[in-house]
Write an enzyme that holds these catalytic residues in place. Structure first.
Site, short mmCIF file in Angstrom:
data_model
loop_
_atom_site.label_atom_id
_atom_site.label_comp_id
_atom_site.label_asym_id
_atom_site.label_seq_id
_atom_site.Cartn_x
_atom_site.Cartn_y
_atom_site.Cartn_z
N PHE A 162 -0.63 9.27 3.53
CA PHE A 162 -0.36 9.18 4.96
C PHE A 162 0.42 10.40 5.45
O PHE A 162 -0.06 11.17 6.31
CB PHE A 162 0.38 7.87 5.23
CG PHE A 162 1.09 7.78 6.55
CD1 PHE A 162 0.44 8.13 7.74
CD2 PHE A 162 2.40 7.32 6.63
CE1 PHE A 162 1.09 8.04 8.96
CE2 PHE A 162 3.05 7.20 7.84
CZ PHE A 162 2.41 7.58 9.01
N ASP A 180 -2.14 13.25 -11.68
CA ASP A 180 -0.98 12.36 -11.64
C ASP A 180 0.27 13.19 -11.96
O ASP A 180 0.34 13.82 -13.02
CB ASP A 180 -1.16 11.24 -12.67
CG ASP A 180 -0.12 10.14 -12.54
OD1 ASP A 180 1.05 10.45 -12.23
OD2 ASP A 180 -0.47 8.97 -12.75
N LYS A 198 8.30 5.76 -12.80
CA LYS A 198 7.83 6.97 -13.49
C LYS A 198 7.42 8.06 -12.51
O LYS A 198 7.71 9.24 -12.72
CB LYS A 198 6.65 6.62 -14.40
CG LYS A 198 7.03 5.89 -15.67
CD LYS A 198 5.79 5.61 -16.52
CE LYS A 198 6.16 4.95 -17.84
NZ LYS A 198 4.96 4.67 -18.66
N TYR A 224 11.60 1.40 -6.61
CA TYR A 224 11.47 2.44 -5.59
C TYR A 224 12.84 2.99 -5.21
O TYR A 224 13.07 4.21 -5.25
CB TYR A 224 10.76 1.87 -4.36
CG TYR A 224 10.49 2.88 -3.28
CD1 TYR A 224 9.54 3.89 -3.46
CD2 TYR A 224 11.16 2.82 -2.06
CE1 TYR A 224 9.28 4.83 -2.46
CE2 TYR A 224 10.90 3.74 -1.06
CZ TYR A 224 9.96 4.74 -1.26
OH TYR A 224 9.71 5.67 -0.26
N HIS A 256 -2.00 3.15 5.54
CA HIS A 256 -2.89 2.27 4.78
C HIS A 256 -2.84 0.88 5.38
O HIS A 256 -1.76 0.32 5.57
CB HIS A 256 -2.45 2.24 3.31
CG HIS A 256 -3.51 1.76 2.37
ND1 HIS A 256 -4.01 0.48 2.40
CD2 HIS A 256 -4.18 2.40 1.37
CE1 HIS A 256 -4.92 0.34 1.45
NE2 HIS A 256 -5.04 1.50 0.82
#
Length: 328
Positions: A23, A68, A101, A155, A191
Protein backbone atom coordinates in the site's frame (compact mmCIF):
# COMPACT_ATOMS: atom_id res chain seq x y z
CA UNK A 1 10.74 21.43 2.63
CA UNK A 2 8.35 20.80 -0.26
CA UNK A 3 8.49 18.30 -3.15
CA UNK A 4 10.28 20.80 -5.35
CA UNK A 5 13.13 21.09 -2.83
CA UNK A 6 13.84 17.36 -2.47
CA UNK A 7 13.56 16.49 -6.19
CA UNK A 8 17.28 17.16 -6.74
CA UNK A 9 18.14 14.68 -3.99
CA UNK A 10 16.52 11.77 -5.87
CA UNK A 11 17.25 12.64 -9.49
CA UNK A 12 19.38 9.92 -11.15
CA UNK A 13 19.78 8.01 -7.86
CA UNK A 14 19.13 4.28 -7.54
CA UNK A 15 16.61 3.73 -4.74
CA UNK A 16 15.62 0.43 -3.12
CA UNK A 17 12.10 0.19 -1.68
CA UNK A 18 11.42 -2.96 0.33
CA UNK A 19 7.71 -3.69 0.48
CA UNK A 20 7.51 -1.79 -2.81
CA UNK A 21 4.34 -3.53 -3.97
CA UNK A 22 2.50 -2.74 -0.76
CA UNK A 23 0.00 0.00 0.00
CA UNK A 24 2.55 2.61 1.07
CA UNK A 25 5.49 1.21 -0.88
CA UNK A 26 3.76 1.42 -4.26
CA UNK A 27 2.95 5.13 -3.81
CA UNK A 28 6.53 5.70 -2.68
CA UNK A 29 7.84 4.00 -5.85
CA UNK A 30 5.57 6.22 -7.96
CA UNK A 31 6.75 9.44 -6.36
CA UNK A 32 10.41 8.43 -6.55
CA UNK A 33 10.05 7.75 -10.27
CA UNK A 34 8.34 11.13 -10.71
CA UNK A 35 11.34 12.72 -8.96
CA UNK A 36 13.69 11.18 -11.54
CA UNK A 37 15.01 8.23 -9.52
CA UNK A 38 15.68 4.70 -10.68
CA UNK A 39 13.62 2.43 -8.42
CA UNK A 40 14.05 -1.19 -7.37
CA UNK A 41 10.95 -2.61 -5.67
CA UNK A 42 11.57 -5.69 -3.52
CA UNK A 43 8.54 -7.60 -2.22
CA UNK A 44 7.62 -11.20 -1.40
CA UNK A 45 3.93 -10.44 -2.19
CA UNK A 46 2.59 -11.71 1.12
CA UNK A 47 0.50 -8.55 1.50
CA UNK A 48 1.87 -6.55 -1.42
CA UNK A 49 0.26 -6.96 -4.85
CA UNK A 50 1.56 -6.92 -8.37
CA UNK A 51 -1.55 -4.94 -9.30
CA UNK A 52 -0.27 -2.05 -7.16
CA UNK A 53 2.81 -1.66 -9.35
CA UNK A 54 1.54 -3.08 -12.68
CA UNK A 55 1.32 0.41 -14.17
CA UNK A 56 5.01 0.98 -13.36
CA UNK A 57 6.44 -2.13 -15.01
CA UNK A 58 6.73 -0.52 -18.44
CA UNK A 59 8.82 2.33 -17.01
CA UNK A 60 12.48 1.63 -17.89
CA UNK A 61 13.53 3.27 -14.60
CA UNK A 62 11.55 0.72 -12.55
CA UNK A 63 12.41 -2.86 -11.63
CA UNK A 64 10.41 -5.31 -9.51
CA UNK A 65 12.14 -8.17 -7.68
CA UNK A 66 10.42 -10.97 -5.78
CA UNK A 67 12.45 -11.42 -2.62
CA UNK A 68 11.94 -11.93 1.13
CA UNK A 69 13.95 -9.44 3.18
CA UNK A 70 14.58 -12.05 5.88
CA UNK A 71 17.11 -13.40 3.35
CA UNK A 72 20.27 -11.54 2.38
CA UNK A 73 20.10 -9.23 -0.62
CA UNK A 74 23.05 -8.03 -2.68
CA UNK A 75 22.27 -5.07 -4.93
CA UNK A 76 23.87 -1.71 -5.67
CA UNK A 77 21.76 1.31 -4.67
CA UNK A 78 22.18 4.85 -3.35
CA UNK A 79 19.48 4.80 -0.65
CA UNK A 80 17.10 2.32 1.00
CA UNK A 81 13.50 2.73 2.19
CA UNK A 82 12.70 -0.25 4.43
CA UNK A 83 8.91 -0.60 4.22
CA UNK A 84 8.67 -4.42 4.24
CA UNK A 85 6.33 -5.74 6.94
CA UNK A 86 2.67 -6.71 7.21
CA UNK A 87 1.04 -3.77 8.96
CA UNK A 88 -2.48 -4.83 9.91
CA UNK A 89 -3.46 -7.16 12.79
CA UNK A 90 -5.15 -9.64 10.43
CA UNK A 91 -1.95 -10.06 8.43
CA UNK A 92 0.73 -9.74 11.10
CA UNK A 93 -1.08 -12.13 13.46
CA UNK A 94 -1.50 -14.75 10.70
CA UNK A 95 2.12 -15.84 11.24
CA UNK A 96 3.44 -13.89 14.22
CA UNK A 97 6.86 -15.56 14.17
CA UNK A 98 7.33 -14.56 10.53
CA UNK A 99 6.20 -11.01 11.39
CA UNK A 100 8.90 -10.68 14.03
CA UNK A 101 11.46 -12.11 11.61
CA UNK A 102 10.53 -9.55 8.94
CA UNK A 103 11.01 -6.68 11.39
CA UNK A 104 14.20 -7.99 13.00
CA UNK A 105 15.98 -10.10 10.36
CA UNK A 106 14.78 -7.74 7.65
CA UNK A 107 16.24 -4.77 9.51
CA UNK A 108 19.54 -6.58 10.05
CA UNK A 109 19.80 -7.48 6.37
CA UNK A 110 18.91 -4.01 5.10
CA UNK A 111 21.17 -2.31 7.64
CA UNK A 112 23.98 -4.65 6.59
CA UNK A 113 23.40 -3.67 2.99
CA UNK A 114 23.41 0.03 3.89
CA UNK A 115 26.63 -0.48 5.86
CA UNK A 116 28.33 -2.15 2.90
CA UNK A 117 27.13 0.47 0.43
CA UNK A 118 27.65 3.41 2.82
CA UNK A 119 24.19 4.68 1.87
CA UNK A 120 21.33 6.16 3.94
CA UNK A 121 18.46 3.94 5.05
CA UNK A 122 14.99 4.94 6.27
CA UNK A 123 12.98 2.67 8.56
CA UNK A 124 9.19 2.70 8.31
CA UNK A 125 8.46 2.32 12.00
CA UNK A 126 5.05 2.71 13.56
CA UNK A 127 2.98 4.42 16.22
CA UNK A 128 2.47 0.89 17.62
CA UNK A 129 5.84 1.30 19.36
CA UNK A 130 3.87 3.45 21.83
CA UNK A 131 1.46 0.57 22.57
CA UNK A 132 -1.65 1.62 24.51
CA UNK A 133 -0.25 5.04 25.41
CA UNK A 134 -0.51 6.68 28.80
CA UNK A 135 0.75 9.96 27.29
CA UNK A 136 -1.50 11.93 24.94
CA UNK A 137 -0.69 13.06 22.32
CA UNK A 138 2.36 10.88 21.78
CA UNK A 139 5.74 12.59 21.51
CA UNK A 140 8.90 10.94 20.23
CA UNK A 141 10.51 10.89 23.69
CA UNK A 142 7.68 8.73 25.11
CA UNK A 143 8.93 5.14 25.62
CA UNK A 144 5.53 3.51 25.28
CA UNK A 145 3.24 1.09 27.09
CA UNK A 146 3.52 -2.21 25.23
CA UNK A 147 2.48 -5.72 26.26
CA UNK A 148 5.55 -7.78 25.22
CA UNK A 149 3.71 -11.14 25.27
CA UNK A 150 0.31 -10.19 23.84
CA UNK A 151 -1.10 -11.03 20.40
CA UNK A 152 0.06 -7.68 18.96
CA UNK A 153 3.61 -8.01 20.32
CA UNK A 154 4.98 -9.67 17.18
CA UNK A 155 4.45 -6.38 15.38
CA UNK A 156 4.85 -3.88 18.22
CA UNK A 157 8.00 -5.40 19.70
CA UNK A 158 9.36 -6.35 16.28
CA UNK A 159 9.24 -2.69 15.24
CA UNK A 160 10.70 -1.58 18.58
CA UNK A 161 13.60 -4.00 18.13
CA UNK A 162 14.11 -2.73 14.58
CA UNK A 163 14.47 0.81 15.93
CA UNK A 164 17.04 -0.49 18.44
CA UNK A 165 19.00 -2.09 15.61
CA UNK A 166 18.89 1.08 13.54
CA UNK A 167 20.34 3.22 16.30
CA UNK A 168 22.94 0.59 17.25
CA UNK A 169 24.08 0.35 13.61
CA UNK A 170 24.37 4.13 13.61
CA UNK A 171 26.37 4.24 16.84
CA UNK A 172 28.52 1.18 16.13
CA UNK A 173 28.93 1.29 12.33
CA UNK A 174 28.14 4.93 11.47
CA UNK A 175 25.26 3.92 9.20
CA UNK A 176 23.21 6.96 8.09
CA UNK A 177 19.75 6.20 9.45
CA UNK A 178 16.30 7.79 9.43
CA UNK A 179 13.43 6.45 11.58
CA UNK A 180 9.85 7.48 10.82
CA UNK A 181 7.02 6.48 13.16
CA UNK A 182 3.93 6.14 10.98
CA UNK A 183 0.48 6.76 12.44
CA UNK A 184 -2.74 5.43 10.88
CA UNK A 185 -2.58 5.95 7.13
CA UNK A 186 -5.31 5.27 4.58
CA UNK A 187 -6.06 5.67 0.90
CA UNK A 188 -6.41 3.78 -2.39
CA UNK A 189 -4.64 0.39 -2.65
CA UNK A 190 -5.35 -0.55 0.94
CA UNK A 191 -5.86 -4.31 1.12
CA UNK A 192 -9.58 -4.98 1.38
CA UNK A 193 -9.10 -7.90 3.81
CA UNK A 194 -6.51 -6.41 6.10
CA UNK A 195 -8.93 -5.66 8.93
CA UNK A 196 -8.03 -1.97 9.07
CA UNK A 197 -10.84 0.29 10.08
CA UNK A 198 -11.06 2.57 7.03
CA UNK A 199 -11.09 -0.21 4.43
CA UNK A 200 -13.46 -2.33 6.54
CA UNK A 201 -15.94 0.51 7.00
CA UNK A 202 -15.80 1.70 3.38
CA UNK A 203 -16.35 -1.76 1.88
CA UNK A 204 -19.17 -2.58 4.31
CA UNK A 205 -20.84 0.77 3.60
CA UNK A 206 -20.58 0.34 -0.18
CA UNK A 207 -22.13 -3.11 0.09
CA UNK A 208 -24.84 -1.92 2.48
CA UNK A 209 -23.66 -4.43 5.07
CA UNK A 210 -23.52 -3.84 8.83
CA UNK A 211 -20.45 -1.92 10.00
CA UNK A 212 -18.81 -3.64 12.96
CA UNK A 213 -17.37 -1.43 15.70
CA UNK A 214 -15.17 -3.10 18.30
CA UNK A 215 -15.72 -1.70 21.78
CA UNK A 216 -17.86 1.39 22.25
CA UNK A 217 -16.39 3.30 19.31
CA UNK A 218 -15.07 5.97 21.69
CA UNK A 219 -11.46 4.95 21.01
CA UNK A 220 -9.68 7.49 18.84
CA UNK A 221 -7.36 7.38 15.85
CA UNK A 222 -5.73 10.05 13.69
CA UNK A 223 -5.97 9.31 9.98
CA UNK A 224 -3.33 10.50 7.51
CA UNK A 225 -3.89 10.28 3.76
CA UNK A 226 -1.26 8.25 1.90
CA UNK A 227 0.04 11.11 -0.29
CA UNK A 228 0.86 13.20 2.78
CA UNK A 229 2.62 10.29 4.44
CA UNK A 230 4.78 9.46 1.42
CA UNK A 231 5.78 13.12 1.01
CA UNK A 232 7.03 13.07 4.61
CA UNK A 233 9.11 9.94 3.95
CA UNK A 234 10.70 11.54 0.89
CA UNK A 235 11.46 14.70 2.82
CA UNK A 236 12.93 12.85 5.80
CA UNK A 237 15.33 10.84 3.63
CA UNK A 238 16.53 14.06 2.01
CA UNK A 239 17.45 15.74 5.33
CA UNK A 240 21.06 16.12 6.50
CA UNK A 241 22.77 13.09 8.07
CA UNK A 242 22.39 14.42 11.62
CA UNK A 243 18.58 14.22 11.33
CA UNK A 244 17.94 10.63 12.39
CA UNK A 245 14.54 10.70 14.09
CA UNK A 246 12.60 8.98 15.39
CA UNK A 247 10.04 11.37 14.01
CA UNK A 248 6.25 11.08 14.19
CA UNK A 249 4.41 11.30 10.89
CA UNK A 250 0.63 11.37 10.87
CA UNK A 251 -2.40 13.57 11.05
CA UNK A 252 -2.90 15.20 14.46
CA UNK A 253 -6.65 15.62 13.95
CA UNK A 254 -8.22 13.03 16.26
CA UNK A 255 -11.40 11.16 15.35
CA UNK A 256 -13.42 8.56 17.26
CA UNK A 257 -14.10 5.27 15.51
CA UNK A 258 -17.83 5.90 15.90
CA UNK A 259 -17.56 9.30 14.19
CA UNK A 260 -15.50 7.75 11.39
CA UNK A 261 -18.19 5.13 10.77
CA UNK A 262 -20.92 7.76 10.65
CA UNK A 263 -18.86 9.93 8.29
CA UNK A 264 -18.28 7.03 5.88
CA UNK A 265 -21.98 6.13 5.91
CA UNK A 266 -22.79 9.76 5.06
CA UNK A 267 -20.19 10.04 2.27
CA UNK A 268 -21.29 6.77 0.65
CA UNK A 269 -25.02 7.37 1.13
CA UNK A 270 -25.15 3.89 2.64
CA UNK A 271 -27.98 2.22 4.52
CA UNK A 272 -25.50 0.26 6.67
CA UNK A 273 -26.30 -0.16 10.36
CA UNK A 274 -23.77 -0.13 13.18
CA UNK A 275 -23.15 -3.29 15.21
CA UNK A 276 -20.90 -3.52 18.25
CA UNK A 277 -18.50 -6.31 19.28
CA UNK A 278 -16.06 -6.60 22.21
CA UNK A 279 -12.77 -4.75 21.76
CA UNK A 280 -9.72 -6.92 20.95
CA UNK A 281 -6.94 -7.39 23.50
CA UNK A 282 -4.45 -4.50 23.82
CA UNK A 283 -6.38 -2.30 21.38
CA UNK A 284 -5.13 1.27 22.01
CA UNK A 285 -7.77 3.61 23.43
CA UNK A 286 -6.17 6.77 22.04
CA UNK A 287 -3.79 7.42 19.22
CA UNK A 288 -2.73 10.92 18.20
CA UNK A 289 0.70 12.08 17.08
CA UNK A 290 2.49 15.17 18.27
CA UNK A 291 4.05 16.27 14.95
CA UNK A 292 5.91 19.32 16.27
CA UNK A 293 9.21 17.75 15.24
CA UNK A 294 8.01 17.02 11.70
CA UNK A 295 6.75 20.59 11.40
CA UNK A 296 10.05 22.09 12.52
CA UNK A 297 12.56 19.69 10.94
CA UNK A 298 10.76 18.73 7.73
CA UNK A 299 8.50 21.78 7.43
CA UNK A 300 5.82 19.14 6.87
CA UNK A 301 2.24 18.76 7.93
CA UNK A 302 -0.76 16.99 6.37
CA UNK A 303 -2.60 18.91 3.67
CA UNK A 304 -5.42 16.50 2.78
CA UNK A 305 -8.41 16.57 5.11
CA UNK A 306 -10.32 13.48 6.21
CA UNK A 307 -13.37 14.13 4.02
CA UNK A 308 -11.26 14.66 0.89
CA UNK A 309 -9.13 11.59 1.58
CA UNK A 310 -12.14 9.41 2.32
CA UNK A 311 -13.79 10.45 -0.95
CA UNK A 312 -10.70 9.33 -2.89
CA UNK A 313 -10.56 6.07 -0.95
CA UNK A 314 -14.28 5.41 -1.43
CA UNK A 315 -13.93 6.04 -5.18
CA UNK A 316 -11.12 3.46 -5.37
CA UNK A 317 -13.09 0.72 -3.61
CA UNK A 318 -16.26 1.63 -5.49
CA UNK A 319 -14.40 1.12 -8.78
CA UNK A 320 -13.06 -2.23 -7.65
CA UNK A 321 -16.55 -3.35 -6.59
CA UNK A 322 -17.96 -2.38 -10.00
CA UNK A 323 -15.16 -4.30 -11.70
CA UNK A 324 -15.86 -7.36 -9.53
CA UNK A 325 -12.35 -7.26 -8.15
CA UNK A 326 -13.20 -7.50 -4.44
CA UNK A 327 -13.47 -10.97 -2.91
CA UNK A 328 -15.78 -11.62 -0.01
Amino acid sequence: MGPESFADFYRAKRILVTGGAGFLGSFLCEKLLAAGAEVLSVDNYFTGRRANIAHLISNPMFEAMRHDVTMSLFVEVDAIFNFACPASPVHYQFDPVATTKVSVHGAINMLGLAKRLKCPILQASTSEVYGDPTVHPQTEDYWGNVNPIGPRACYDEGKRCAETLFFDYQRQHRVAIKVMRIFNTYGPRMHENDGRVVSNFVISALRGEPITIYGTGAQTRSFCYVDDLVDAALQLMATPADVTGPINVGNPNECTILDLARKIIELTGSSSKLVFQPAPQDDPKQRKPDISLARSVLEWQPTIGLDEGLRKTIAYFERRLVEGDLKR
